[in-house]
Design a protein around this motif. Structure first.
Motif, mmCIF file in Angstrom:
data_model
loop_
_atom_site.group_PDB
_atom_site.id
_atom_site.type_symbol
_atom_site.label_atom_id
_atom_site.label_comp_id
_atom_site.label_asym_id
_atom_site.label_seq_id
_atom_site.Cartn_x
_atom_site.Cartn_y
_atom_site.Cartn_z
ATOM 1 N N SER A 1 -1.849 1.712 -6.223
ATOM 2 C CA SER A 1 -1.461 0.674 -5.280
ATOM 3 C C SER A 1 -2.527 -0.414 -5.181
ATOM 4 C CB SER A 1 -1.205 1.294 -3.901
ATOM 5 O OG SER A 1 -0.663 0.342 -3.018
ATOM 6 N N ARG A 2 -3.802 -0.019 -5.200
ATOM 7 C CA ARG A 2 -4.885 -1.011 -5.164
ATOM 8 C C ARG A 2 -4.866 -1.881 -6.416
ATOM 9 N NH1 ARG A 2 -7.860 3.307 -2.924
ATOM 10 N NH2 ARG A 2 -8.708 3.842 -4.980
ATOM 11 N N HIS B 1 0.854 -1.189 0.000
ATOM 12 C CA HIS B 1 0.000 0.000 0.000
ATOM 13 C C HIS B 1 0.884 1.231 0.000
ATOM 14 C CE1 HIS B 1 -3.369 2.649 0.559
ATOM 15 N NE2 HIS B 1 -2.807 3.181 1.633
ATOM 16 N N GLN C 1 -3.353 -4.789 2.316
ATOM 17 C CA GLN C 1 -3.356 -3.467 1.698
ATOM 18 C C GLN C 1 -3.329 -2.378 2.777
ATOM 19 O OE1 GLN C 1 -5.860 -2.934 -1.861
ATOM 20 N NE2 GLN C 1 -6.347 -5.115 -1.726
ATOM 21 N N GLN C 2 -2.238 -2.378 3.500
ATOM 22 C CA GLN C 2 -1.933 -1.345 4.483
ATOM 23 C C GLN C 2 -0.471 -0.961 4.298
ATOM 24 O OE1 GLN C 2 -2.780 -3.283 8.231
ATOM 25 N NE2 GLN C 2 -4.882 -2.527 8.275
ATOM 26 N N PRO D 1 -2.792 5.780 -3.918
ATOM 27 C CA PRO D 1 -3.713 4.732 -3.455
ATOM 28 C C PRO D 1 -4.397 3.966 -4.582
ATOM 29 C CG PRO D 1 -4.625 6.930 -3.072
ATOM 30 C CD PRO D 1 -3.202 7.122 -3.471
#
Length: 471
Positions: free
Chosen positions: A176-177, A168, A196-197, A173
């Motif tokens: 990254s997703r 992540h 996903q952190q 964002p």
């Protein structure tokens, strides 16, 4: 089904040939001397099959008359002779994809060796392999800053099972997703869970659910502030609080998880950062044997010049980097794909780069970048590794797709647009890795990743060293 071989010089009479014997003119003119018979000959042929009604059908089947100038109207093979125990023996490879024929002809005109042509043919005939299967007791790994899974692809090929990947990037964002979804598609079959952190968030939670004492822990912290492009603008690496907190999170992972082997990869300037010092101090305080250096991935067989800082650390063994390999030129690595790439046209500055090269060199395949502002386009001849592949090659400053990011110029004047598939090979990705269709996402995965082929060599070498010491 029988093969009906047709000499290149006799194509005009091919419709009357039904014999399955090799014609007298099988080798091209000039290849009959002992000095030349080993060079080889590309030849067309037909396959014949006796039907139930007694007639003979020839393959490939076509409608109308067979065209001597249409590669799709023929089967294709490559024949050569080699000496075995001082005796010349004939050898051949059949069922060559017709799409590879123009490239083989071009390679012959450019003076490619028989070995180079045969290697190209074998790659052109190779079907996409399936993903490797891993035993239940395979070593396990945790990956921080996973991206699309370049290092995981290398691990899997080395027989290591990635079980947790943290991916992540708060600054990107959406991208990254998308990358995390691609990672899940490629590695969920191995039981790998994508978290996903941010690594900092995972560290703050105490790495809940992570395996204790995994065989491997890898980290590739975000390198944007240490990259050559960034420091060229800023004049020095501008280390941010996020960089430092990321390093502290990596150090916390090492202290809490206590992996047997820890690896880290980043750009060379990371070596002189405070972030690296934080991680190094944690490793040394825990008693790890640490070894690190800046390496050029081209020295390990990657068809790309890519300098990276690599660290390896182990509790019970002093690990080193694997032995170096022979450099590989970009052309031989992706030549089999060139016929499938879309046509392109050179930009004016690419034309200038081409003219500059031809002014002092014989014509040779060139890989010419399309990005880079108003400067002369960067290029590399085919016998050399490609220039470093960057994420910025695939996206503009807004993160949108670049439809074209590099072109291939061939001495016959052909210009092709480098494909994502070819760029992935230059980055060392295995053919079983599934990329997304969107160029920005696929290019980001390629540009950000640890070259999987290098990772495979690295981990296979570690496994070998450990087994040697256990004996």
């Amino acid at each position: 089904m029988n093969k009906t071989l047709v000499a290149t010089a006799d194509l005009s009479e091919s419709k009357n040939i039904v014999s399955s014997e090799t014609p007298e003119k099988f080798l091209e003119k000039g290849l009959q001397s002992p000095e030349n018979v080993s060079v080889g000959c590309l030849y067309p042929y037909l396959e014949s099959k006796k039907l139930q009604d007694g007639s003979t059908a020839f393959y490939p089947r076509i409608i109308g008359e067979r065209d001597s100038n249409n590669p799709k109207h023929w089967r294709w093979g490559f024949n050569w002779k080699e000496t075995i125990n001082s005796v010349w023996k004939g050898r051949s490879i059949g069922s060559i994809p017709c799409g590879a024929v123009p490239m083989i002809r071009a390679m012959q005109l450019q003076g490619a060796t028989r070995e180079e042509i045969i290697a190209f043919i074998k790659r052109a005939k190779t079907k996409s392999p399936r993903k490797p299967k891993l035993p239940a007791n395979a070593p396990i790994a945790v990956v921080l800053f996973a991206g699309g899974g370049g290092v995981e692809a290398g691990m899997v090929s080395a027989g290591i099972r990635p079980v947790i990947a943290v991916e992540h990037d708060p600054s990107k964002p959406k991208l990254s997703r998308a990358i995390a979804q691609v990672h899940d598609r490629n590695f969920s079959a191995y039981g790998c869970k994508v978290i996903q952190q941010s690594v900092q968030e995972v560290a703050a939670s105490g790495f809940q659910g992570f395996p204790q004492r995994p065989d491997y822990l890898h980290a590739s912290p975000v390198c944007a502030n240490f990259s050559q492009a960034h420091t060229a603008k800023a004049g020095a690496a501008l280390e941010t609080p996020d960089d430092l907190s990321a390093a502290q999170a990596v150090a916390a992972a090492v202290r809490q998880l206590r992996p047997r082997v820890f690896t880290l990869e980043n750009v060379p300037r990371y070596l002189s950062s405070q972030s690296f010092t934080i991680i190094l101090n944690a490793l040394e305080s825990l008693g790890y044997n640490v070894n690190y250096s800046v390496v050029n991935m081209a020295d390990y067989g990657l068809p790309q010049a890519r300098k990276r800082f690599v660290l390896v650390a182990c509790f019970d063994v002093i690990l080193t980097l694997p032995p170096k390999n022979k450099p590989v030129g970009w052309y031989s690595a992706i030549a089999h794909l060139i016929p499938t790439m879309p046509d392109s046209q050179l930009l004016s500055r690419q034309q200038q780069a081409l003219s500059q090269f031809l002014a002092t060199n014989e014509p040779a395949p060139l890989l010419i970048e399309r990005v880079g502002g108003r400067k002369l386009a960067k290029y590399k001849p085919g016998h050399l590794p490609a220039n470093t592949i960057l994420r910025s090659h695939f996206t503009d400053h807004k993160g949108c797709n670049r439809n074209k990011f590099a072109d291939i110029w061939l001495p016959d004047g052909t210009v092709k647009s480098l494909s994502i598939q070819a760029a992935a090979i230059l980055q060392g990705f295995p053919s079983w890795y599934e990329f997304p269709l969107e160029a920005a996402t696929a290019g980001s995965i390629i540009g950000y990743s640890v070259p999987p082929s290098f990772a495979t060599q690295l981990f296979i070498y570690f496994i070998y060293i450990q087994k040697q010491l256990e004996q």
